[in-house]
Structures are given as C-alpha cells and as structure tokens.
Design an enzyme around this catalytic site. Structure first.
Site, PDB file in Angstrom:
ATOM      1  N   ASP A  11      34.602  33.817  38.124  1.00  0.00           N
ATOM      2  CA  ASP A  11      35.009  35.239  38.350  1.00  0.00           C
ATOM      3  C   ASP A  11      35.933  35.287  36.967  1.00  0.00           C
ATOM      4  O   ASP A  11      36.190  34.587  36.233  1.00  0.00           O
ATOM      5  CB  ASP A  11      35.962  34.857  39.479  1.00  0.00           C
ATOM      6  CG  ASP A  11      36.603  36.405  39.923  1.00  0.00           C
ATOM      7  OD1 ASP A  11      36.144  37.162  39.978  1.00  0.00           O
ATOM      8  OD2 ASP A  11      37.967  36.151  40.084  1.00  0.00           O
ATOM      9  N   SER A  12      36.380  36.832  37.043  1.00  0.00           N
ATOM     10  CA  SER A  12      37.424  37.195  36.057  1.00  0.00           C
ATOM     11  C   SER A  12      38.610  36.463  36.013  1.00  0.00           C
ATOM     12  O   SER A  12      39.231  36.435  34.681  1.00  0.00           O
ATOM     13  CB  SER A  12      37.274  38.542  35.805  1.00  0.00           C
ATOM     14  OG  SER A  12      37.977  39.094  37.228  1.00  0.00           O
ATOM     15  N   CYS A  74      32.404  37.450  41.705  1.00  0.00           N
ATOM     16  CA  CYS A  74      32.914  38.693  41.112  1.00  0.00           C
ATOM     17  C   CYS A  74      32.191  39.638  41.167  1.00  0.00           C
ATOM     18  O   CYS A  74      30.781  39.638  40.910  1.00  0.00           O
ATOM     19  CB  CYS A  74      33.065  38.313  39.528  1.00  0.00           C
ATOM     20  SG  CYS A  74      33.485  39.817  38.697  1.00  0.00           S
ATOM     21  N   GLU A 153      46.766  39.438  40.307  1.00  0.00           N
ATOM     22  CA  GLU A 153      46.969  38.206  39.191  1.00  0.00           C
ATOM     23  C   GLU A 153      48.545  38.250  38.625  1.00  0.00           C
ATOM     24  O   GLU A 153      48.954  37.072  38.357  1.00  0.00           O
ATOM     25  CB  GLU A 153      46.223  38.740  37.892  1.00  0.00           C
ATOM     26  CG  GLU A 153      44.851  38.825  37.999  1.00  0.00           C
ATOM     27  CD  GLU A 153      43.936  37.314  38.152  1.00  0.00           C
ATOM     28  OE1 GLU A 153      44.761  36.437  37.477  1.00  0.00           O
ATOM     29  OE2 GLU A 153      42.920  37.419  38.370  1.00  0.00           O
ATOM     30  N   CYS A 185      35.821  43.569  45.803  1.00  0.00           N
ATOM     31  CA  CYS A 185      36.305  42.624  44.902  1.00  0.00           C
ATOM     32  C   CYS A 185      37.031  41.509  45.496  1.00  0.00           C
ATOM     33  O   CYS A 185      37.528  41.343  46.296  1.00  0.00           O
ATOM     34  CB  CYS A 185      37.411  43.470  43.937  1.00  0.00           C
ATOM     35  SG  CYS A 185      38.203  42.551  42.807  1.00  0.00           S
ATOM     36  N   HIS A 187      39.200  39.745  44.407  1.00  0.00           N
ATOM     37  CA  HIS A 187      40.783  39.484  44.611  1.00  0.00           C
ATOM     38  C   HIS A 187      41.431  39.926  45.829  1.00  0.00           C
ATOM     39  O   HIS A 187      42.328  40.041  46.323  1.00  0.00           O
ATOM     40  CB  HIS A 187      41.524  40.524  43.294  1.00  0.00           C
ATOM     41  CG  HIS A 187      41.217  39.640  41.904  1.00  0.00           C
ATOM     42  ND1 HIS A 187      40.006  39.533  41.328  1.00  0.00           N
ATOM     43  CD2 HIS A 187      42.084  39.202  41.303  1.00  0.00           C
ATOM     44  CE1 HIS A 187      40.389  38.731  40.216  1.00  0.00           C
ATOM     45  NE2 HIS A 187      41.425  38.668  40.066  1.00  0.00           N
TER      46      HIS A 187
END
Length: 272
Positions: A11-12, A74, A153, A185, A187
C-alpha cells in the site's frame, strides 16, 4: 511454486494494514510480507504512469522475498496499475476493488451506492464500471476525500478536525439518499466510527479489506498454494518494510496489529 512462501501485500502507507489484518484473521497460517510506500504517499494525487511505476518497483522488491502471490492493498494502485502488473506477473496478483464492488451491489436495497476514495480512484471511475457491469440499473455516486489519507497517517482518527472535514465530504452523498457506502481506500476503515456516526445506521458501510481476504483465500485454494507447514520462528511469519519513517510506521502499525509488528525495516525502493 512453494506453498509455504509468503504473500506480499503493499500500500502507499498504513492503510493496507487493514487488509493485512483481515488476511491474518481469515488465513492465520499464511506468512505475510508487507510494504508501505511511506516516502511517496499519497498515491491518490499521483498520475496513472507514476502509480504504475511505483507498483512495478514494489512488486520487484516483493519478488526478491520470494512471495507466491501479491495483494495490492491500495485502491488507487488497484485502479491504475492492477491490469498492467497482472499481465506482467507470473504469480497471482489481486486488488481490492472487485471484492468491495461485489459486496456493495449485493448489499444495496434502493440501488444507490456511494463510493469515497482518493482523487485517483474516484477519477478513474473504476467502481462505477465494475458495479454497473454486475448490475446495470444501479446508481453510483463517487466522492473524492483527499484529506482522509494524511489525517489517518498523522493519527488523527478521533479529532474535531477530522469530524469537520468528514462532515463536509459526506454531505453531498447524504443528499443522494444512498443506502450503501463503499470505503474505497484502505485507510478509510480506520475512520469507520466517524463515518458510521455521520452517515447513520441505515447506511451500510462496505469495507473491501474483509472481502479481499476471502478472495485471496479462495485464490490460494484454487491454485493449490495454501500454506501447509508451520513457521519455524514466529518473527518470520509477518515482516514489515517501508520506504521511509520506519519508527513512525511501527508505532502506528502496533495500534492496528497489536503484538504482530516486531520490527519495520526501511528499504531504498527506488533501487528496484
């Protein structure tokens, strides 16, 4: 192919840990190597060509760890790069979009589905394309939420700033009277309590992470790649790598996966 080889997940940043967590729950015998591209996030504002380049580099790194399958945890990379890297790979590669789209189509009662995601995911129209391919009569409303990833994040999961921004993003979708919302997403499940409170109990929230883990389980069984042996050492079971900020990642990951993140190693991903 070695059945006892690990599964690669990338993932990012930390969002893909929600997918890793579901894989750990649904496939407790499997080993996982996780990579978070913390130096180059977010992916949602990057171009298609850039995301494909990043994905190729990460896959080359994961192949050096002898993974037997790869999960692109992702949505942006799944939107932009999945088809390309699948054609190039000699091992199974899956993304997170199909499983989530399928669940949303099955869940909706009034045929109105909302999708929240990065600018890249929403701009690609991939969820609309996939869901209408399954059921042509449904209406899909996409809304990009570019600030959610940096908020997650930074660890601002329960913060007044996050509440205010989420309220602004979701007001448009609430006006469409959707009954199902795809967290497009990886996240976003970390903001689930906020999203649930703002959308109300009558709206079904779809977390593609769970469905993706089930899809991986089915894929490994079909390919006869399900793990057979036991790990010799517990620390070999789950390994974590990032492109930057290893200590910060470890701190955040420990909160999501208590007791599972022993160490995070930083690698120079641009060398791959």
């Amino acid at each position: 192919m070695d059945k006892n080889a690990p599964v690669g997940v990338f993932d990012s940043g930390v969002g893909g840990l929600t997918v890793a967590r579901e894989i750990m729950r649904q496939l407790p015998g499997e080993r996982i190597i996780y990579f978070g591209d913390t130096a180059r996030l977010p992916y949602g504002s990057k171009s298609r060509d850039t995301v494909i380049r990043y994905s190729r580099q990460i896959i080359r790194f994961l192949r050096t760890r002898d993974v037997k399958a790869i999960v692109i945890a992702c949505n942006t990379a799944s939107s932009y790069a999945l088809e390309t890297v699948q054609a190039e790979a000699d091992i199974p590669v899956i993304g997170v979009i199909n499983a989530g789209a399928r669940t949303a189509v099955c869940a909706t009662r009034n045929g109105k589905i909302g999708v929240i995601g990065t600018e890249g995911t929403i701009g690609s129209g991939i969820y609309t394309e996939v869901m209408r391919g399954m059921r042509p009569d449904i209406k899909v409303y996409g809304k990009s939420c570019p600030l959610f990833v940096p908020l997650v994040e930074e660890g601002l999961l329960h913060d007044s700033v996050t509440d205010e921004i989420a309220s602004r993003y979701l007001s448009e979708l609430k006006g469409k009277y959707i009954d199902t919302l795809v967290l497009g997403c990886t996240h976003y499940p970390l903001l689930r309590s906020t999203l649930r409170r703002l959308m109300g109990e009558e709206v079904t929230l779809v977390n593609p992470a769970y469905e993706t883990a089930l899809e991986l389980k089915k894929l490994l069984e079909q390919k006869n790649l399900s793990r057979q042996g036991a790990c010799l050492l517990e620390e070999e079971k789950y390994q974590f790598f990032v492109s930057d900020l290893a200590e910060k990642f470890t701190s955040f990951a420990t909160a999501i996966l208590p007791g599972q993140v022993k160490e995070t190693k930083k690698i120079a991903i641009e060398e791959y």
